[in-house]
Design a protein around this motif. Structure first.
Motif, PDB file in Angstrom:
ATOM      1  N   GLU A  79       4.085   4.087   8.718  1.00 20.84           N
ATOM      2  CA  GLU A  79       4.469   3.185   7.625  1.00 20.84           C
ATOM      3  C   GLU A  79       5.432   3.831   6.626  1.00 20.84           C
ATOM      4  OE1 GLU A  79       3.228  -0.330   6.727  1.00 20.84           O
ATOM      5  OE2 GLU A  79       3.452  -0.016   8.868  1.00 20.84           O
ATOM      6  N   GLY A  80       6.087   4.906   6.983  1.00 16.57           N
ATOM      7  CA  GLY A  80       7.008   5.579   6.062  1.00 16.57           C
ATOM      8  C   GLY A  80       6.270   6.427   5.035  1.00 16.57           C
ATOM      9  N   CYS A  81       7.054   7.231   4.291  1.00 18.94           N
ATOM     10  CA  CYS A  81       6.456   8.123   3.280  1.00 18.94           C
ATOM     11  C   CYS A  81       6.059   7.272   2.079  1.00 18.94           C
ATOM     12  CB  CYS A  81       7.451   9.190   2.815  1.00 18.94           C
ATOM     13  SG  CYS A  81       8.449   9.940   4.102  1.00 18.94           S
ATOM     14  N   ASP A  82       4.865   6.712   2.142  1.00 19.96           N
ATOM     15  CA  ASP A  82       4.462   5.741   1.116  1.00 19.96           C
ATOM     16  C   ASP A  82       3.025   5.932   0.650  1.00 19.96           C
ATOM     17  OD1 ASP A  82       2.986   4.930   3.291  1.00 19.96           O
ATOM     18  OD2 ASP A  82       3.432   2.798   3.045  1.00 19.96           O
ATOM     19  N   GLY A  83       2.479   7.105   0.920  1.00 23.63           N
ATOM     20  CA  GLY A  83       1.122   7.386   0.456  1.00 23.63           C
ATOM     21  C   GLY A  83       0.037   6.643   1.218  1.00 23.63           C
ATOM     22  N   SER A  84       0.396   5.987   2.333  1.00 22.54           N
ATOM     23  CA  SER A  84      -0.608   5.187   3.058  1.00 22.54           C
ATOM     24  C   SER A  84      -1.721   6.057   3.651  1.00 22.54           C
ATOM     25  CB  SER A  84       0.059   4.360   4.165  1.00 22.54           C
ATOM     26  OG  SER A  84       0.857   5.183   4.993  1.00 22.54           O
ATOM     27  N   ARG A 153       7.959   4.468  -3.622  1.00 20.82           N
ATOM     28  CA  ARG A 153       6.877   3.637  -4.144  1.00 20.82           C
ATOM     29  C   ARG A 153       5.726   3.665  -3.140  1.00 20.82           C
ATOM     30  NH1 ARG A 153       7.591   0.791  -9.012  1.00 20.82           N
ATOM     31  NH2 ARG A 153       6.730  -1.078  -8.023  1.00 20.82           N
ATOM     32  N   ASP A 154       4.537   3.409  -3.617  1.00 23.11           N
ATOM     33  CA  ASP A 154       3.365   3.469  -2.755  1.00 23.11           C
ATOM     34  C   ASP A 154       3.213   2.180  -1.960  1.00 23.11           C
ATOM     35  OD1 ASP A 154       2.646   6.034  -3.633  1.00 23.11           O
ATOM     36  OD2 ASP A 154       1.715   5.192  -5.428  1.00 23.11           O
ATOM     37  N   GLY A 155       2.827   2.337  -0.708  1.00 19.65           N
ATOM     38  CA  GLY A 155       2.667   1.187   0.176  1.00 19.65           C
ATOM     39  C   GLY A 155       1.362   0.441  -0.082  1.00 19.65           C
ATOM     40  N   ARG A 156       1.287  -0.765   0.490  1.00 20.74           N
ATOM     41  CA  ARG A 156       0.095  -1.606   0.291  1.00 20.74           C
ATOM     42  C   ARG A 156      -0.623  -1.866   1.605  1.00 20.74           C
ATOM     43  NH1 ARG A 156      -1.812  -3.325  -3.864  1.00 20.74           N
ATOM     44  NH2 ARG A 156      -2.448  -5.220  -2.790  1.00 20.74           N
ATOM     45  N   VAL A 157      -0.297  -1.040   2.608  1.00 27.23           N
ATOM     46  CA  VAL A 157      -0.915  -1.202   3.927  1.00 27.23           C
ATOM     47  C   VAL A 157      -1.412   0.144   4.409  1.00 27.23           C
ATOM     48  CG1 VAL A 157      -0.483  -1.804   6.343  1.00 27.23           C
ATOM     49  CG2 VAL A 157       0.650  -3.101   4.536  1.00 27.23           C
ATOM     50  N   SER A 158      -2.639   0.178   4.916  1.00 28.33           N
ATOM     51  CA  SER A 158      -3.139   1.393   5.554  1.00 28.33           C
ATOM     52  C   SER A 158      -4.141   0.973   6.607  1.00 28.33           C
ATOM     53  CB  SER A 158      -3.814   2.307   4.526  1.00 28.33           C
ATOM     54  OG  SER A 158      -4.351   3.447   5.166  1.00 28.33           O
ATOM     55  N   SER A 159      -3.796   1.241   7.865  1.00 24.89           N
ATOM     56  CA  SER A 159      -4.667   0.784   8.941  1.00 24.89           C
ATOM     57  C   SER A 159      -4.651   1.778  10.093  1.00 24.89           C
ATOM     58  CB  SER A 159      -4.190  -0.592   9.413  1.00 24.89           C
ATOM     59  OG  SER A 159      -4.727  -0.866  10.683  1.00 24.89           O
ATOM     60  N   ARG A 327       0.511   3.396  -7.515  1.00 21.93           N
ATOM     61  CA  ARG A 327      -0.960   3.366  -7.578  1.00 21.93           C
ATOM     62  C   ARG A 327      -1.481   4.090  -8.814  1.00 21.93           C
ATOM     63  NH1 ARG A 327      -1.687   5.452  -1.692  1.00 21.93           N
ATOM     64  NH2 ARG A 327      -0.585   3.724  -0.706  1.00 21.93           N
ATOM     65  N   ARG A 328      -2.598   3.614  -9.319  1.00 21.58           N
ATOM     66  CA  ARG A 328      -3.264   4.323 -10.414  1.00 21.58           C
ATOM     67  C   ARG A 328      -4.115   5.463  -9.860  1.00 21.58           C
ATOM     68  NH1 ARG A 328      -3.098  -0.913 -12.525  1.00 21.58           N
ATOM     69  NH2 ARG A 328      -4.872  -1.567 -11.245  1.00 21.58           N
ATOM     70  N   ILE A 329      -4.709   5.195  -8.696  1.00 23.96           N
ATOM     71  CA  ILE A 329      -5.521   6.188  -8.000  1.00 23.96           C
ATOM     72  C   ILE A 329      -4.954   6.270  -6.589  1.00 23.96           C
ATOM     73  CG2 ILE A 329      -7.830   6.657  -7.076  1.00 23.96           C
ATOM     74  CD1 ILE A 329      -8.963   5.064  -9.408  1.00 23.96           C
ATOM     75  N   CYS A 330      -4.731   7.481  -6.097  1.00 16.73           N
ATOM     76  CA  CYS A 330      -4.032   7.589  -4.812  1.00 16.73           C
ATOM     77  C   CYS A 330      -4.854   7.090  -3.631  1.00 16.73           C
ATOM     78  CB  CYS A 330      -3.579   9.028  -4.581  1.00 16.73           C
ATOM     79  SG  CYS A 330      -2.220   9.492  -5.682  1.00 16.73           S
ATOM     80  N   SER A 331      -6.172   7.098  -3.754  1.00 17.72           N
ATOM     81  CA  SER A 331      -6.999   6.705  -2.619  1.00 17.72           C
ATOM     82  C   SER A 331      -7.250   5.203  -2.559  1.00 17.72           C
ATOM     83  CB  SER A 331      -8.338   7.452  -2.665  1.00 17.72           C
ATOM     84  OG  SER A 331      -9.013   7.124  -3.860  1.00 17.72           O
ATOM     85  N   SER A 332      -6.764   4.445  -3.550  1.00 14.68           N
ATOM     86  CA  SER A 332      -6.960   2.991  -3.442  1.00 14.68           C
ATOM     87  C   SER A 332      -5.763   2.203  -3.942  1.00 14.68           C
ATOM     88  CB  SER A 332      -8.226   2.557  -4.182  1.00 14.68           C
ATOM     89  OG  SER A 332      -8.337   3.205  -5.403  1.00 14.68           O
ATOM     90  N   PHE A 333      -5.548   1.070  -3.287  1.00 11.37           N
ATOM     91  CA  PHE A 333      -4.495   0.155  -3.736  1.00 11.37           C
ATOM     92  C   PHE A 333      -4.870  -0.343  -5.123  1.00 11.37           C
ATOM     93  CE2 PHE A 333      -4.612  -0.811   1.002  1.00 11.37           C
ATOM     94  CZ  PHE A 333      -3.504  -0.034   1.296  1.00 11.37           C
ATOM     95  N   ASN A 334      -3.873  -0.702  -5.923  1.00 11.56           N
ATOM     96  CA  ASN A 334      -4.160  -1.212  -7.278  1.00 11.56           C
ATOM     97  C   ASN A 334      -4.919  -2.532  -7.198  1.00 11.56           C
ATOM     98  OD1 ASN A 334      -2.925   0.935  -8.451  1.00 11.56           O
ATOM     99  ND2 ASN A 334      -0.999  -0.140  -8.873  1.00 11.56           N
TER     100      ASN A 334
END
Ligand code: HEM
Ligand SMILES: *[C@@H]1O[C@H](CO)[C@@H](O)[C@H](O)[C@H]1NC(C)=O
Ligand SMILES: *[C@@H]1O[C@H](CO)[C@@H](O)[C@H](O)[C@H]1NC(C)=O
Length: 334
Positions: A79-84, A153-159, A327-334
């Motif tokens: 998903e690219g360099c997006d923190g996913s 920017r941080d992504g909104r998908v992680s699977s 993201r406010r917290i790296c381990s969870s989507f906002n």
């Protein structure tokens, strides 16, 4: 048309032009481009904050630098360099996929994020923290420094299911090449980036096929130097503890140098995927250009060229401008 009306029209025309320019500028920003110093106005201390945390973490845990470097690679390839890769708060997060085993550094990224939120809330992406931490890890290991582009920017998908793009340790060279090509990375960049295996360790888990069942007849990879095989087999015993960790570069595992490429040439690479880079005429040529016998006269230097491949990797599928989120917290989507 009366004078006031005409005046109005011209004025509107000017407003329109101004709006167009503003709109263009805005679009230019929202279309987005990574750049060095993206946070120079909005969070000027970002680099020193990340560096301090990486340095402190490395002092207490010698595994930290290699883990942070690997984390950036694994983030970028899915998903690219997006923190996913950092996400925890979904049912099947990317980080749970098979190929991501052994990843670490999550707490340190989160720690940096917390400090940055205190200093400049809502500004610095987790994806950028990962990219900066990887650079700091390289420098702390003796590699050359380089400027890190930011503005991801941080992504909104992680699977978990998306992790199939990850290169596998047992992939043949053609597969490794095409997985890198699909991310816009050349054979040269494949070699340079894999040279990152000059630091860090692998779990024996990733070695069993190569050492004991390479072609399915209880054999070892024939490309392992026969003087080196006994040592590898002693470190990773057949049916032994798969969690035991062994150095990726037996000669200078702590130091960021060109030894991992020398190992490939010498048959003393540890990972099967490293050895595969000598199976292809193009990647072999690239390796020889760095560590072949002509290198001392005229060739390029691995440690000097490595940063440009990192910068290129750091651009894979990035989200910029108005895409994604901070993201406010790296381990969870906002
Ligand atoms: C060619 C594709 C690649 C494959 C198949 C691969 C595979 C692996 C494997 C199996 C490990 C051991 C993981 C463990 O047991 O914890 C590892 C470790 C590592 N990889 Fe790669 N890798 C590849 C490319 C890269 C790239 C491009 C980078 C960074 C630029 C990288 C950086 C690292 C580092 C630093 C470690 C050591 C991690 C540690 O000590 O915890 N690798 N890699
Ligand atoms: C060795 O590899 C073959 C073919 O991939 C597989 O069928 C067999 O189960 C493997 N043996 C062991 C002990 O893992
Ligand atoms: C090549 O491999 C041999 C056998 O393991 C080792 O003794 C030697 O130090 C290696 N040389 C280089 C340049 O890596």
């Amino acid at each position: 048309m009366g004078l006031p009306a005409l005046n109005m029209l011209i004025c509107n025309g000017k407003v329109f032009l101004l709006a167009l320019i503003l709109c263009y500028l805005q679009f230019g920003v929202s279309e987005g481009q990574l750049k060095v110093g993206f946070y120079s106005q909005t969070c000027p201390n970002v680099e020193s904050i990340v560096k301090t945390i990486v340095r402190d973490a490395t002092l207490t845990n010698p595994r930290m630098a290699p883990m942070l470097l690997r984390l950036h690679f694994h983030d970028c390839f899915v998903e690219g360099c997006d923190g996913s890769i950092l996400i925890d708060n979904v049912e099947d997060p990317e980080k749970r996929a098979f190929g991501h085993q052994g990843l670490g550094g999550f707490a340190e990224i989160e720690n940096a994020k917390a400090k940055l939120e205190a200093e400049c809330p809502g500004v610095v992406s987790c994806a950028d923290i990962v990219a900066l931490a990887a650079r700091d890890a390289i420098v702390l290991s003796g590699g050359l420094s380089y400027q890190v582009e930011t503005g991801r920017r941080d992504g909104r998908v992680s699977s978990e299911s998306l992790a199939a793009d990850m290169p596998d340790v047992n992939d043949p060279i053609q597969t490794l090449k095409s997985k890198f090509m699909n991310k816009g990375l050349s054979e040269k960049e494949l070699v340079l980036l894999t040279g990152a295996h000059t630091i860090g360790t692998t779990a024996c888990f990733f070695m069993s096929k190569r050492l004991y069942n390479f072609t399915g007849i209880n054999d070892a990879d024939p490309e392992i130097n026969p003087d080196f095989l006994p040592s590898l087999r002693t470190q990773c015993l057949i049916n032994g503890n798969v969690n035991i960790r062994i150095p990726l570069d037996a000669l200078s595992n702590e130091k960021f140098d060109d030894q991992s490429l020398r190992n490939i040439k010498n048959g003393t690479a540890v990972l099967a995927s490293d050895a595969r880079l000598y199976d292809d005429s193009i990647t072999k040529q690239v390796i020889d250009s760095y560590v072949g016998f002509l290198r001392p006269v005229s060739g390029p230097l691995f440690v000097q060229d490595f940063p440009m491949a990192m910068v290129k990797m750091g651009r894979i599928g990035v989200k910029t401008g108005l895409e994604g989120e901070i993201r406010r917290i790296c381990s969870s989507f906002n």
